[in-house]
Design a protein around this motif. Structure first.
Motif, short mmCIF file in Angstrom:
data_model
loop_
_atom_site.label_atom_id
_atom_site.label_comp_id
_atom_site.label_asym_id
_atom_site.label_seq_id
_atom_site.Cartn_x
_atom_site.Cartn_y
_atom_site.Cartn_z
N ASN A 20 13.89 31.22 -29.24
CA ASN A 20 14.08 32.55 -29.81
C ASN A 20 13.30 33.57 -28.99
N ASP A 21 13.95 34.68 -28.64
CA ASP A 21 13.30 35.71 -27.84
C ASP A 21 13.30 37.07 -28.54
N ALA A 22 13.42 37.07 -29.86
CA ALA A 22 13.40 38.33 -30.61
C ALA A 22 12.02 38.98 -30.52
N ASP A 23 12.00 40.30 -30.41
CA ASP A 23 10.73 41.02 -30.33
C ASP A 23 10.38 41.73 -31.63
N GLU A 24 11.09 41.39 -32.70
CA GLU A 24 10.78 41.94 -34.01
C GLU A 24 11.29 41.00 -35.09
N GLY A 25 10.85 41.23 -36.31
CA GLY A 25 11.32 40.45 -37.43
C GLY A 25 10.75 39.04 -37.46
N GLY A 26 11.22 38.29 -38.41
CA GLY A 26 10.77 36.91 -38.53
C GLY A 26 11.20 36.30 -39.84
N MET A 27 10.70 35.13 -40.12
CA MET A 27 11.04 34.43 -41.35
C MET A 27 9.95 33.44 -41.72
N VAL A 28 9.89 33.13 -43.00
CA VAL A 28 9.02 32.06 -43.52
C VAL A 28 9.88 31.21 -44.44
N GLU A 29 9.81 29.91 -44.26
CA GLU A 29 10.60 29.00 -45.09
C GLU A 29 9.71 27.93 -45.69
N ALA A 30 9.88 27.67 -46.97
CA ALA A 30 9.20 26.56 -47.65
C ALA A 30 10.26 25.62 -48.17
N ARG A 31 10.03 24.31 -47.98
CA ARG A 31 11.03 23.32 -48.35
C ARG A 31 10.38 22.14 -49.07
N TYR A 32 11.07 21.65 -50.09
CA TYR A 32 10.66 20.42 -50.75
C TYR A 32 11.89 19.55 -50.92
N GLY A 33 11.73 18.23 -50.72
CA GLY A 33 12.85 17.32 -50.89
C GLY A 33 12.36 15.94 -51.29
N SER A 34 13.29 15.14 -51.80
CA SER A 34 12.96 13.77 -52.21
C SER A 34 14.24 12.96 -52.25
N ILE A 91 19.23 3.96 -44.46
CA ILE A 91 19.05 2.99 -45.53
C ILE A 91 18.45 3.59 -46.79
N ASN A 92 18.20 4.90 -46.79
CA ASN A 92 17.44 5.50 -47.90
C ASN A 92 18.29 6.10 -49.00
N GLY A 93 19.59 6.28 -48.78
CA GLY A 93 20.43 6.87 -49.81
C GLY A 93 20.36 8.38 -49.85
N GLY A 94 20.73 8.95 -51.00
CA GLY A 94 20.81 10.40 -51.13
C GLY A 94 19.45 11.09 -51.10
N PHE A 95 19.46 12.31 -50.58
CA PHE A 95 18.24 13.11 -50.46
C PHE A 95 18.55 14.52 -50.93
N TYR A 96 17.82 15.00 -51.94
CA TYR A 96 18.03 16.36 -52.42
C TYR A 96 16.87 17.25 -51.97
N TYR A 97 17.12 18.53 -51.88
CA TYR A 97 16.09 19.45 -51.40
C TYR A 97 16.32 20.85 -51.94
N VAL A 98 15.27 21.61 -51.92
CA VAL A 98 15.32 23.02 -52.26
C VAL A 98 14.47 23.76 -51.25
N ARG A 99 14.93 24.89 -50.82
CA ARG A 99 14.15 25.67 -49.86
C ARG A 99 14.29 27.16 -50.16
N GLY A 100 13.22 27.86 -49.90
CA GLY A 100 13.22 29.30 -50.03
C GLY A 100 12.95 29.93 -48.68
N ILE A 101 13.75 30.94 -48.32
CA ILE A 101 13.63 31.60 -47.01
C ILE A 101 13.41 33.08 -47.22
N TYR A 102 12.33 33.57 -46.66
CA TYR A 102 12.04 35.01 -46.70
C TYR A 102 12.12 35.55 -45.29
N THR A 103 12.97 36.54 -45.06
CA THR A 103 13.12 37.16 -43.74
C THR A 103 12.58 38.57 -43.77
N PHE A 104 12.12 39.00 -42.63
CA PHE A 104 11.55 40.35 -42.55
C PHE A 104 11.81 40.93 -41.17
#
Length: 856
Positions: free
Chosen positions: A186-200, A843-856
């Motif tokens: 990424n070569d952007a000179d402005e903006g950004g993002m923060v992401e938090a993720r949880y899964g199991s 071999i682990n089967g299904g995986f669910y997740y939730v994530r929140g993304i904040y961009t600025f």
């Protein structure tokens, strides 16, 4: 966590820290300019890889190139780069590595049916250094491979990824037999993002937590600093059943046996830290300076094989008596063998209840058996810490005479510090520690590149684009000794007890050292439109290595616009892969199943070691390849884009480890006579060799289409791959089971179909994945599992923008909780694995997740 830092490490950290500091200062005094969104969108369809002329769109390239946007990596359940690549590139395969030594730390991946080090990896067009991890157990295809560790690259750092699916050694050098993957930062000179993720996982294990971020900052009015970071942890999983031998011990009254005694599942990721920086600065209208680099550190711990307390060789196995009864190995602790310790105790169903064991060993201070420390046996925990860093800086621009230039210096280092716990050095008896640091491997590379380009008018509508350059590369591979207890020869060694940390004996002082080499390369590229519709290109490259000599390779390619909508393309190239320093010099001892179906300690020695030579070892030479591809590109007025490309790759003198070659008593005696004092601690030997030839052919089909529907837009993509590999010739060092693994362990057919619908604040994604059937030689011990069935899996994801800046996404990978065919052919004799562990479905089967993304 304490880690040793080399001078290169310190320099990289200082440079990256300085870059961050400069960025913060710049952001305090400069306002960023607005980006042209339309221009950015167009750029995402332009590839730099595969040409040194003006960058071309995917459809205009004479060879197949995929461009994967950063969104495609982020819109899926996988979190590490290797798994994300498998999701979006069907000819890219990777499987779980639940019990596979160093492969647990750096999973080998395969493009177009080739080994993991047959794909050249670039970052911003610059060669990426190798991992220090050599995959001693690579599932057959990647046994002995040493490729880059792309899992240290966070998806938040990417602008796009370019995958060149064609042989390109003549353009980029060694390793590009299967193709080239270029990670564009990424070569952007402005903006950004923060992401938090949880899964199991649906099974309730493997909990994952991840936080990542990216920020773009101006560097004065003419530059940028783009910073990315990621932190991740993941709990282990278990898809295991109790082993037959462990169940028998429990049934006989041994309550100290764990259930399951051996765990097959994903390893625990204790810490995974990644940091990337990308900087650029315009020096004037025709020149710019750039710098990018990374630092990453990952600590991983996984499972290992169970040590049965009755018959583990070098620990509990005292041989058999005349009637074939298993005897217990008992050590004399007196120092002068005055303890008269018994050597004829039969273990029976449960030796812990044998009166002779209780009276003559457990309650006798002069005698010792490891059943006293581990009455139920033990299962080591194996892992380590991977540390990776790089720094690339240079300048590029155009001189007044239209000569373009790019001069750069590239520094890279990868270090793996192994760790093993819940195990012993048997020769030390009751004084043994139970955790060890068995050694460290370090891969270091330094590269200087000079690239020049020049358009030359030749009287046609388009100029002749010439490119040439020079490269100097120096690389080294260093082995550092482990802690003394991990390789120490204890007092019980002479009584038949094994030497070194059981499962992964430590590197001794005499095995440590550093080997290095350098090479120089000259290349020349040319591209020309003979007519408006007919593009031809050619490349030639000469390389000279300090350790094995020189090689010259070439490539020709062409593209013809047949109609307004359809074009034909094709290429022919010769290629090579140089043996790595690690493959030529590494020494390692690992525990694996042998042909007898029993665990044994297998030593991997340099091919020039006297024992390797005795067993047929010779100095390594480069692999040679011939590649041919041809295909069609179709772009229709309704927006449908379609490519179909056939490829044919012949590779001779392929480098790999031999299958384990048993050491006879005579061999071991010869080793001891040569001063190899720990020879009695391993049962078989392997070494790297140019051992076999293969032919791989396949077909890639890629299609994209979008349409307006339900008040929004839906984008469809189909990616299909068929690959077939045939072993044309192999030495006696490779077993028939290994040949089958090379030919049939990857699915012959893979495809994925994705639909991504966006409507206002909502986004809904569905992806259907197909994996063809495979063959698995479980445990590398002649336990074939034929026709592991084909599988379909479904990935789903739903996102909603609560505001322009905040989005919440919920999703599931393998949403229908599919598993590969359950192991039944050998009951539990397959050491407790519930499913075939090399299944591409996982071999682990299904995986669910939730994530929140904040961009600025």
């Amino acid at each position: 966590m304490k880690t040793s830092l080399s001078q290169v490490t310190r320099n990289v950290r200082i440079a990256l820290a300085a870059s961050a500091a400069v960025g913060m200062l710049a952001s305090a005094n400069t306002y960023a300019q607005e980006a042209d969104e339309a221009e950015a969108k167009d750029f995402e369809q332009i590839a730099v890889v595969g040409t040194r002329a003006a960058p071309r769109s995917v459809g205009e390239s004479p060879v197949p190139v995929d461009i994967i946007s950063s969104d495609e990596f982020q819109n899926q359940g996988a979190t590490d780069m290797v798994s994300m690549m498998q999701t979006v590139v069907p000819s890219f395969n990777v499987n779980d590595q639940p019990i596979n030594d160093a492969s647990t730390l750096v999973r080998p991946a395969n493009l177009r049916g080739m080994a993991s080090d047959h794909t050249l990896v670039l970052v911003n067009g610059k060669r990426r250094h190798r991992s220090a991890v050599i995959t001693f157990l690579g599932g057959g295809l990647s046994d002995g491979a040493q490729g880059p560790d792309i899992s240290v690259i966070p998806s938040s750092a990417l602008k796009q990824v370019e995958v060149l699916r064609d042989g390109a050694a003549a353009q980029y050098g060694s390793d590009a037999i299967a193709g080239v993957i270029n990670f564009v930062l990424n070569d952007a000179d402005e903006g950004g993002m923060v992401e938090a993720r949880y899964g199991s996982y649906y099974e309730g294990d493997g909990d994952l937590m991840q936080i990542s971020g990216n920020i773009g900052l101006p560097l004065s009015e003419n530059g940028f600093i783009n910073l990315s970071a990621e932190y991740r942890t993941a709990d282990p999983t278990s898809r295991s059943v109790q082993r037959d031998d462990a169940a028998a011990l429990i049934a006989a009254g041994n309550t100290a046996v764990a259930d399951p005694a051996q765990v097959w599942g994903s390893p625990e990721i204790k810490d995974d830290i990644k940091f990337f920086a990308n900087l650029g600065l315009e020096l004037n209208d025709n020149a710019e300076a750039y710098m990018f680099g990374n630092y990453a550190e990952r600590e991983v711990e996984g499972g290992f094989y169970y040590r049965n307390p009755h018959n583990r060789g070098g620990v509990n196995d005292g041989g058999t008596d005349a009637d074939g009864n298993q005897l217990l190995l008992v050590g004399d602790l007196t120092g002068d063998m005055s303890g008269n310790c018994p050597t004829d105790i039969q273990v029976g169903d449960n030796v812990l209840e044998n009166p002779r064991y209780i009276n003559e060993v457990a309650n006798n201070p002069n005698c010792f058996a490891f059943n006293e420390m581990f009455p139920g046996g033990f299962t080591p925990r194996f892992g380590g810490t991977v540390q990776d860093m790089s720094l690339v800086f240079g300048t590029r621009g155009e001189l007044p005479n239209e000569i373009g230039y790019d001069i750069s210096l590239n520094l890279g280092q990868n270090e793996i510090d192994f760790a093993i716990s819940n195990t012993i050095n048997p020769s030390l008896g009751p004084d043994t520690p139970t955790s060890f640091k068995p050694g460290t491997y370090v891969q270091s590379e330094q590269t200087f590149d000079l690239d020049l380009t020049k358009p030359i008018e030749v009287g046609l509508n388009e100029p002749l684009y010439l490119a040439g350059g020079f490269q100097y590369r120096h690389e080294s591979y260093e082995a550092k000794a482990g802690d003394i207890a991990s390789y120490e020869i204890g007092p019980l060694a002479s009584q038949g007890f094994g030497i070194g940390s059981n499962g992964f004996p430590g590197l001794s002082n005499k095995s440590q050292g550093e080997a290095s080499r350098h090479n120089i390369a000259f290349y020349l590229d040319a591209e020309l439109y003979l007519t408006d519709d007919f593009l031809v290109a050619a490349a030639v490259r000469y390389e000279d290595y300090s350790d094995f000599g020189n090689t010259t390779k070439g490539k020709v390619s062409a593209r013809y616009q047949l109609t307004d909508n359809i074009a034909l393309r094709g290429a022919y190239s010769t290629g090579f892969k140089a043996p790595t320093i690690g493959q030529s010099t590494v020494r390692n001892v690992t525990t694996a199943f042998g042909a007898s179906g029993q665990l044994e300690d297998q030593a991997t020695l340099p091919p020039t070691d006297p024992i390797s030579v005795q067993k047929g070892g010779t100095p390594l030479t480069p692999e040679e390849s011939e590649s041919m591809s041809f295909g069609v590109v179709a772009e229709f007025d309704n927006g449908l884009f379609l490519t179909a490309d056939y490829y044919h790759i012949e590779v001779t003198d392929r480098i790999s480890t031999t299958s384990a070659i048993a050491l006879t008593e005579e061999d071991i005696a010869a080793l001891l006579a040569q001063g190899v004092s720990d020879a009695s601690s391993f049962s078989a030997v392997k070494f790297f060799t140019n051992d076999f030839d293969t032919t791989t052919e396949g077909l890639d089909v890629v299609a994209n289409y979008s349409q307006d529907m339900f008040g929004g837009e839906t984008k469809y993509s189909l990616a299909y791959n068929w690959t077939s590999t045939t072993v044309d010739q192999a030495s006696d060092n490779i077993t028939p089971e290994r040949v089958r693994m090379l030919e049939d362990n990857l699915p012959a057919t893979r495809w994925s179909f994705t639909a991504n619908h966006t409507n206002g604040d909502w986004r809904v994604l569905g992806r259907l994945n197909y994996f063809g059937s495979i063959f698995e030689d479980h445990l590398d011990s002649g336990l074939p599992i034929d026709n592991i069935g084909s599988e379909l899996s479904l990935d789903v994801e739903v996102g909603y923008h609560f505001t322009d800046d905040l989005q919440v996404v919920v999703g599931a990978k393998n949403a229908l909780d599919e598993y590969p065919d359950r192991n039944t052919q050998y009951d539990n004799e397959i050491a407790g694995a519930m499913y075939p562990v090399t299944s591409p479905l996982g071999i682990n089967g299904g995986f669910y997740y939730v994530r929140g993304i904040y961009t600025f």
